[in-house]
Design a protein around this motif. Structure first.
Motif, PDB file in Angstrom:
ATOM      1  N   VAL A   1       0.844  -1.196   0.000  1.00  0.00           N
ATOM      2  CA  VAL A   1       0.000   0.000   0.000  1.00  0.00           C
ATOM      3  C   VAL A   1       0.880   1.246   0.000  1.00  0.00           C
ATOM      4  CG1 VAL A   1      -1.693   1.322   1.321  1.00  0.00           C
ATOM      5  CG2 VAL A   1      -1.901  -1.164   1.158  1.00  0.00           C
ATOM      6  N   ALA A   2       0.707   2.090  -1.026  1.00  0.00           N
ATOM      7  CA  ALA A   2       1.516   3.307  -1.126  1.00  0.00           C
ATOM      8  C   ALA A   2       0.959   4.424  -0.245  1.00  0.00           C
ATOM      9  CB  ALA A   2       1.584   3.767  -2.587  1.00  0.00           C
ATOM     10  N   ASN A   3      -0.362   4.513  -0.114  1.00  0.00           N
ATOM     11  CA  ASN A   3      -1.008   5.578   0.644  1.00  0.00           C
ATOM     12  C   ASN A   3      -1.970   4.944   1.640  1.00  0.00           C
ATOM     13  OD1 ASN A   3      -2.591   7.718   1.605  1.00  0.00           O
ATOM     14  ND2 ASN A   3      -2.506   8.831  -0.342  1.00  0.00           N
ATOM     15  N   VAL A   4      -1.515   4.824   2.878  1.00  0.00           N
ATOM     16  CA  VAL A   4      -2.319   4.128   3.890  1.00  0.00           C
ATOM     17  C   VAL A   4      -3.619   4.886   4.165  1.00  0.00           C
ATOM     18  CG1 VAL A   4      -2.378   3.388   6.298  1.00  0.00           C
ATOM     19  CG2 VAL A   4      -0.324   3.017   4.931  1.00  0.00           C
ATOM     20  N   ARG A   5      -3.557   6.226   4.175  1.00  0.00           N
ATOM     21  CA  ARG A   5      -4.764   7.008   4.434  1.00  0.00           C
ATOM     22  C   ARG A   5      -5.810   6.735   3.353  1.00  0.00           C
ATOM     23  NH1 ARG A   5      -6.163  12.540   2.995  1.00  0.00           N
ATOM     24  NH2 ARG A   5      -7.711  13.376   4.454  1.00  0.00           N
ATOM     25  N   ALA A   6      -5.398   6.721   2.095  1.00  0.00           N
ATOM     26  CA  ALA A   6      -6.344   6.427   1.017  1.00  0.00           C
ATOM     27  C   ALA A   6      -6.878   5.004   1.138  1.00  0.00           C
ATOM     28  CB  ALA A   6      -5.665   6.628  -0.338  1.00  0.00           C
ATOM     29  N   TRP A   7      -6.021   4.079   1.541  1.00  0.00           N
ATOM     30  CA  TRP A   7      -6.433   2.681   1.726  1.00  0.00           C
ATOM     31  C   TRP A   7      -7.541   2.595   2.774  1.00  0.00           C
ATOM     32  CZ3 TRP A   7      -4.896  -0.872   5.891  1.00  0.00           C
ATOM     33  CH2 TRP A   7      -5.157  -2.211   5.603  1.00  0.00           C
ATOM     34  N   LEU A   8      -7.368   3.311   3.890  1.00  0.00           N
ATOM     35  CA  LEU A   8      -8.385   3.294   4.939  1.00  0.00           C
ATOM     36  C   LEU A   8      -9.663   3.999   4.479  1.00  0.00           C
ATOM     37  CD1 LEU A   8      -6.262   3.978   8.138  1.00  0.00           C
ATOM     38  CD2 LEU A   8      -7.534   1.899   7.603  1.00  0.00           C
ATOM     39  N   TYR A   9      -9.525   5.098   3.757  1.00  0.00           N
ATOM     40  CA  TYR A   9     -10.711   5.787   3.248  1.00  0.00           C
ATOM     41  C   TYR A   9     -11.495   4.885   2.293  1.00  0.00           C
ATOM     42  CZ  TYR A   9     -10.789  10.597   4.957  1.00  0.00           C
ATOM     43  OH  TYR A   9     -10.950  11.712   5.732  1.00  0.00           O
ATOM     44  N   ARG A  10     -10.780   4.142   1.487  1.00  0.00           N
ATOM     45  CA  ARG A  10     -11.482   3.247   0.550  1.00  0.00           C
ATOM     46  C   ARG A  10     -12.253   2.178   1.320  1.00  0.00           C
ATOM     47  NH1 ARG A  10      -9.204   0.378  -4.962  1.00  0.00           N
ATOM     48  NH2 ARG A  10     -11.140  -0.704  -5.470  1.00  0.00           N
ATOM     49  N   ILE A  11     -11.617   1.596   2.337  1.00  0.00           N
ATOM     50  CA  ILE A  11     -12.316   0.582   3.135  1.00  0.00           C
ATOM     51  C   ILE A  11     -13.537   1.193   3.809  1.00  0.00           C
ATOM     52  CG2 ILE A  11     -12.116  -0.964   5.115  1.00  0.00           C
ATOM     53  CD1 ILE A  11      -9.144  -1.280   4.432  1.00  0.00           C
ATOM     54  N   ALA A  12     -13.355   2.364   4.436  1.00  0.00           N
ATOM     55  CA  ALA A  12     -14.462   2.999   5.150  1.00  0.00           C
ATOM     56  C   ALA A  12     -15.601   3.350   4.208  1.00  0.00           C
ATOM     57  CB  ALA A  12     -13.963   4.253   5.871  1.00  0.00           C
ATOM     58  N   THR A  13     -15.264   3.869   3.021  1.00  0.00           N
ATOM     59  CA  THR A  13     -16.307   4.248   2.071  1.00  0.00           C
ATOM     60  C   THR A  13     -17.117   3.042   1.639  1.00  0.00           C
ATOM     61  OG1 THR A  13     -14.958   6.101   1.277  1.00  0.00           O
ATOM     62  CG2 THR A  13     -16.741   5.339  -0.158  1.00  0.00           C
ATOM     63  N   HIS A  14     -16.448   1.938   1.339  1.00  0.00           N
ATOM     64  CA  HIS A  14     -17.172   0.748   0.887  1.00  0.00           C
ATOM     65  C   HIS A  14     -17.935   0.086   2.031  1.00  0.00           C
ATOM     66  CE1 HIS A  14     -15.991   0.518  -3.326  1.00  0.00           C
ATOM     67  NE2 HIS A  14     -14.836   1.044  -2.954  1.00  0.00           N
ATOM     68  N   VAL A  15     -17.422   0.176   3.263  1.00  0.00           N
ATOM     69  CA  VAL A  15     -18.188  -0.306   4.410  1.00  0.00           C
ATOM     70  C   VAL A  15     -19.505   0.460   4.511  1.00  0.00           C
ATOM     71  CG1 VAL A  15     -18.256  -0.287   6.939  1.00  0.00           C
ATOM     72  CG2 VAL A  15     -16.264  -1.211   5.766  1.00  0.00           C
ATOM     73  N   CYS A  16     -19.443   1.780   4.339  1.00  0.00           N
ATOM     74  CA  CYS A  16     -20.663   2.605   4.425  1.00  0.00           C
ATOM     75  C   CYS A  16     -21.588   2.347   3.243  1.00  0.00           C
ATOM     76  CB  CYS A  16     -20.286   4.080   4.497  1.00  0.00           C
ATOM     77  SG  CYS A  16     -19.468   4.553   6.037  1.00  0.00           S
ATOM     78  N   LEU A  17     -21.024   2.198   2.044  1.00  0.00           N
ATOM     79  CA  LEU A  17     -21.870   1.916   0.878  1.00  0.00           C
ATOM     80  C   LEU A  17     -22.559   0.563   1.020  1.00  0.00           C
ATOM     81  CD1 LEU A  17     -19.679   3.275  -2.055  1.00  0.00           C
ATOM     82  CD2 LEU A  17     -21.747   4.291  -1.097  1.00  0.00           C
ATOM     83  N   ASP A  18     -21.848  -0.424   1.561  1.00  0.00           N
ATOM     84  CA  ASP A  18     -22.481  -1.731   1.820  1.00  0.00           C
ATOM     85  C   ASP A  18     -23.646  -1.566   2.784  1.00  0.00           C
ATOM     86  OD1 ASP A  18     -20.635  -2.932   0.177  1.00  0.00           O
ATOM     87  OD2 ASP A  18     -19.380  -3.696   1.800  1.00  0.00           O
ATOM     88  N   PHE A  19     -23.444  -0.751   3.829  1.00  0.00           N
ATOM     89  CA  PHE A  19     -24.509  -0.517   4.803  1.00  0.00           C
ATOM     90  C   PHE A  19     -25.707   0.171   4.140  1.00  0.00           C
ATOM     91  CE2 PHE A  19     -26.688   2.229   7.803  1.00  0.00           C
ATOM     92  CZ  PHE A  19     -26.920   1.397   8.885  1.00  0.00           C
ATOM     93  N   LEU A  20     -25.434   1.172   3.307  1.00  0.00           N
ATOM     94  CA  LEU A  20     -26.520   1.908   2.663  1.00  0.00           C
ATOM     95  C   LEU A  20     -27.261   1.057   1.648  1.00  0.00           C
ATOM     96  CD1 LEU A  20     -24.729   5.353   2.234  1.00  0.00           C
ATOM     97  CD2 LEU A  20     -26.621   4.823   3.781  1.00  0.00           C
ATOM     98  N   ARG A  21     -26.576   0.098   1.049  1.00  0.00           N
ATOM     99  CA  ARG A  21     -27.282  -0.828   0.143  1.00  0.00           C
ATOM    100  C   ARG A  21     -28.258  -1.707   0.915  1.00  0.00           C
ATOM    101  NH1 ARG A  21     -22.591  -0.654  -3.267  1.00  0.00           N
ATOM    102  NH2 ARG A  21     -21.420  -1.997  -1.858  1.00  0.00           N
ATOM    103  N   ARG A  22     -27.878  -2.061   2.142  1.00  0.00           N
ATOM    104  CA  ARG A  22     -28.761  -2.910   2.955  1.00  0.00           C
ATOM    105  C   ARG A  22     -29.901  -2.114   3.587  1.00  0.00           C
ATOM    106  NH1 ARG A  22     -23.693  -4.585   4.931  1.00  0.00           N
ATOM    107  NH2 ARG A  22     -24.138  -3.570   6.935  1.00  0.00           N
ATOM    108  N   HIS A  23     -29.713  -0.796   3.741  1.00  0.00           N
ATOM    109  CA  HIS A  23     -30.719   0.042   4.385  1.00  0.00           C
ATOM    110  C   HIS A  23     -31.065   1.183   3.435  1.00  0.00           C
ATOM    111  CE1 HIS A  23     -28.417  -1.917   7.613  1.00  0.00           C
ATOM    112  NE2 HIS A  23     -29.548  -1.910   8.303  1.00  0.00           N
ATOM    113  N   ASN A  24     -32.179   1.067   2.775  1.00  0.00           N
ATOM    114  CA  ASN A  24     -32.585   2.054   1.776  1.00  0.00           C
ATOM    115  C   ASN A  24     -33.136   3.289   2.485  1.00  0.00           C
ATOM    116  OD1 ASN A  24     -33.237   3.330  -0.599  1.00  0.00           O
ATOM    117  ND2 ASN A  24     -35.179   2.242  -0.845  1.00  0.00           N
ATOM    118  N   ARG A  25     -32.257   4.243   2.725  1.00  0.00           N
ATOM    119  CA  ARG A  25     -32.635   5.415   3.502  1.00  0.00           C
ATOM    120  C   ARG A  25     -32.660   6.644   2.609  1.00  0.00           C
ATOM    121  NH1 ARG A  25     -29.125   4.868   9.062  1.00  0.00           N
ATOM    122  NH2 ARG A  25     -30.519   3.438  10.133  1.00  0.00           N
ATOM    123  N   ARG A  26     -33.833   7.182   2.436  1.00  0.00           N
ATOM    124  CA  ARG A  26     -33.984   8.447   1.715  1.00  0.00           C
ATOM    125  C   ARG A  26     -34.942   9.326   2.515  1.00  0.00           C
ATOM    126  NH1 ARG A  26     -32.696   8.284  -3.757  1.00  0.00           N
ATOM    127  NH2 ARG A  26     -33.016  10.535  -3.704  1.00  0.00           N
TER     128      ARG A  26
END
Length: 470
Positions: free
Chosen positions: A195-220
């Protein structure tokens, strides 16, 4: 009939007769399970010690109510620290016992991370693993690698928690998904060398964790519905977000916000304000993530595409559509609604006058501090008001001591949430002597008066460092 102990996984012998099946094989396992349920998950010791030091430095001796609340908050933190220290000592004793078993030939000793997973799978968190990890003989793990991962977790926790909060609008869920982010990062720690950029690596994990959550919970968000028998005012119903929660300002990261470019002015600085969070929740999840990564977290167009795992053209399209939608959803020009990075002296005086008026139950003074077109919402409750007259017609019977609907006496304490002034409200019911946590009001001011009140339930008082009773 044989069952398994919920604490250690060992067999429980049952007589097979009628009645409830035991859950634990011994009283020791029952007590261990109780301690695990009571453990404040995800509270690193270093962060807790730092928080205690910061609170000591900000201790207010006057007024007496503030001093009492500050000391109560400190006592809670010290109790938490004592509990963590006690559990650390007990954890070391267990590790020494496992190692002694291994040295005596009782079988291969499990690495502590695996032992925790086997004995208490429901309580395995990155903090539990990183704080207790002891590499077994012959392991390729090195202490420096473990220290680096622990520093990575602690150094990015606040930043990633705020990122998750912006995506979700919920403090509790941001906490949970930040933990899930670090758990996924821990599982993938072997790839860190690449991993060249650890901060970006963590942001990518966090973003996809949240997107997975939002796919399971249709909140509008949807507009509030009329409440039978309640006059909510003649304004249009505001958007309703039952999941919305406040975020304590003292948990914000200390890193400065990135510099903005001219095309990002629709989503400039104070992007924790509730009005922004409400607007951004209107966007589809991937548009929301693209706008937040690009315009709030400050990633470049290519970095945003990489973090989302999409093409550059797709990410740019999502950002442009999201910006356009936000321009239409945010209420007017930014300078008309946005709070400054720090509330002005006039705002702080206004909040103090509001606190004093409520303490005196001075109804006329309260009315004078609120705009005629004020809006009040109460997530997750269905009540809402879009005018001062409707709001105070509802409130007045509950604060008037002569009314049969009188709730009790109030004490308000100024706090800060979402970059906005706020108050924490304690209520003493008639016939009682204790003020109990009742609500958190986040305030938006305009032209010297309160323009919007968002009232939240009291379960987040500890997150604000406030006691539940006075």
């Amino acid at each position: 009939m044989t069952a398994s102990c919920q604490a250690c996984g060992g067999p429980i012998e049952s007589a097979g007769g009628p009645g409830r099946v035991a859950s634990y094989c011994s009283q020791a396992c029952r007590q261990r399970a109780y301690r695990e349920r009571r453990r404040p998950d995800g509270t690193p010791v270093k962060e807790l010690v730092s928080d205690i030091g910061n609170r000591l430095g900000r201790l207010r001796l006057q007024p007496g109510l503030a001093f009492h609340a500050d000391v109560e908050a400190l006592s809670t933190r010290f109790a938490q620290l004592r509990r963590l220290a006690r559990e650390a000592r007990q954890g070391r004793e267990e590790r020494e016992a496992w190692q002694a078993d291994a040295d005596a030939g009782a079988g291969d000793a499990l690495p502590v991370g695996e032992a925790l997973a086997e004995r208490h799978p429901e309580n395995v968190t990155p903090d539990a693993v990183t704080n207790s990890l002891v590499p077994p003989p012959g392991s390729r793990e090195t202490p420096s690698g473990e220290d680096a991962f622990t520093a990575l977790v602690e150094g990015r926790r606040r930043e990633l928690r705020v990122h998750c909060y912006r995506l979700l609008g919920s403090y509790d869920e941001a906490e949970d998904l930040t933990q899930e982010t670090f758990l996924r990062a821990w599982r993938a720690r072997d790839t860190l060398d690449d991993v060249a950029n650890v901060r970006a690596w963590l942001y990518r994990i966090a973003t996809h964790v949240c997107l997975d959550f939002l796919r399971r919970h249709n909140r509008r968000p949807a507009p509030y519905e009329p409440v039978p028998g309640l006059d909510s005012g003649d304004g249009p119903p505001p958007p309703r977000l039952p999941w919305l929660q406040p975020f304590p300002d003292d948990q914000l990261p200390e890193t400065p916000a990135p510099q903005r470019r001219p095309d990002e002015e629709a989503v400039a600085g104070e992007t924790l304000e509730l009005v922004f969070l409400t607007a951004v929740q209107l966007l589809p999840p991937r548009q929301r993530a693209a706008v937040i990564l690009r315009d709030v977290a400050g990633w470049s167009a290519q970095e945003t595409a990489d973090l989302l795992g999409s093409t550059l053209a797709s990410a740019n399209s999502a950002v442009q559509r999201g910006r356009s939608a936000l321009r239409g959803a945010l209420p007017g020009r930014r300078e008309d609604w946005s709070a400054a990075a720090t509330p002005s002296a006039e705002d702080l005086k206004l909040v103090q006058r509001y606190v004093d008026a409520v303490a005196r139950a001075d109804f006329d003074a309260m009315v004078d501090l609120v705009r005629e077109d004020a809006v009040l919402t109460m997530p997750p409750n269905p009540f809402w008001f879009t005018s001062r007259d409707a709001l105070f017609a509802f409130v007045r019977p509950h604060i008037d001591p002569a009314s049969p609907m009188f709730f009790g006496h109030w004490r308000l304490m100024p706090v800060r949430a979402n970059g906005q002034p706020a108050v924490a409200g304690y209520l003493r019911r008639p016939g009682t002597s204790v003020f109990r946590a009742q609500l958190i009001d986040v305030l938006r001011t305009r032209e010297g008066r309160i323009a919007e009140i968002t009232t939240f339930e009291p379960h987040l008082f500890p997150a604000f460092g406030l006691p539940m009773t006075l």
